[in-house]
Design an enzyme around this catalytic site. Structure first.
Site: not given
Length: 337
Positions: A137, A168
């Site tokens: 953004e 992960e």
């Protein structure tokens, strides 16, 4: 040497690929690939080969059961909605408690970006997706180059739309991600992990620290902020090794362990605060108006016209003509009006 040569060849066809030396038996990787080739085929490790869950992870606040939600299946929709709304107060409380650390994070990031550095968000699962979202953004909102704020998620692009949770579990993969992004001393790396213990994130932060970058840990687990974490087996970087630890202790989730809920909300707000604060510090805001936004859509062009009209005290059509005359560059239009 083999890893480097393989990565160089692979990058030509798969630029987003991550290459690392295998830390487990290669047969497991072959079986995993075979399972991936069949959409409905499930692959399960032999229980004796699955790493035991660390006791420290089991005891983290985000893994505990919430006493206020122990009978979810018995609640009607109205009661469930009210519970969710009531739980949000813990997000606000946690953010207020972390206010001083969030302010310090803004200072660290702003100083870095002014000096030619970059900001990296590193995370896995929901935390990684939130980091990528905030990073994506920044260019349209503040007119910043795409390299200035980057999001890195365990599992790569695939993990943005499909769960790759096992990605992960390797510290080396996180360290490799940092190296591949060319992290340098001028940069800031924010590791996002609700538990504070995700191996991918801890490995990334440890490598970033060794490269001279500033490192910040954003977590929902208060115990990570203590010295007790330092030096324990499997801890890639002691708590005292971070430049800053931001703890947003939202408490146990409504659905035990589902950190996309309160932890996710608190994480997104925290990143909103840090990135917006840094962009304000870089002079990309006047008053409460975005003066470097990219006018790439009808909505954003309309917003730019209204910003020009507001800041230059002219009518809408005159403001539009000014922007058109300056090729819809909002900052240039403001400087030349």
């Amino acid at each position: 040497m083999y890893t480097h040569a393989f990565r160089r060849r692979l990058k030509k066809n798969l630029p987003d690929a991550r290459v690392a030396a295998a830390e487990r038996a290669p047969e497991l990787g072959a079986a995993w690939l075979a399972a991936e080739a069949r959409e409905h085929t499930a692959f399960h490790q032999n229980p004796s080969q699955i790493d035991p869950i660390p006791k420290a992870l089991v005891n983290t606040l985000t893994e505990q059961r919430n006493p206020r939600s122990e009978s979810l299946e018995k609640m009607n929709p109205q009661t469930l909605v009210q519970l969710f709304i009531e739980e949000e107060k813990f997000v606000q409380d946690a953010l207020r408690t972390a206010a001083a650390d969030l302010a310090r994070a803004i200072e660290i990031v702003t100083e870095s970006l002014r000096s030619g550095g970059r900001l990296f968000y590193i995370g896995a699962g929901s935390s990684g997706r939130i980091g990528v979202l905030d990073a994506s953004e920044i260019p349209p909102t503040f007119g910043a180059p795409t390299h200035l704020v980057q999001g890195v998620i365990a599992g790569g692009i695939t993990a943005l739309h499909r769960s790759v949770e096992g990605a992960e579990d390797e510290q080396s993969t996180g360290a490799l991600a940092v190296v591949e992004r060319g992290v340098k001393p001028a940069d800031v790396v924010i590791g996002i992990t609700a538990s504070g213990r995700t191996p991918f994130v801890r490995g990334a932060l440890a490598r970033a620290k060794s490269l001279g970058a500033r490192v910040i840990l954003l977590t929902c687990n208060p115990s990570v902020a203590g010295i007790g974490d330092a030096g324990q087996p499997g801890s890639s970087i002691p708590a005292t090794g971070f430049d800053l630890i931001i703890t947003v202790a939202v408490g146990p989730e409504i659905l035990a362990g589902s950190t996309r809920l309160k932890a996710g909300t608190a994480t997104k707000v925290a990143l909103n605060i840090i990135s917006t604060g840094a962009m304000i510090g870089l002079g990309k805001v006047r008053g409460n108006l975005m003066i470097d936004l990219h006018t790439t859509s009808t909505k954003l062009r309309d917003r730019a016209v209204r910003i020009i009209a507001e800041l230059t005290q002219r009518d809408y059509e005159s403001a539009r003509r000014l922007l058109e005359a300056n090729d819809w560059n909002l900052r240039v239009a403001l400087e030349t009006h």
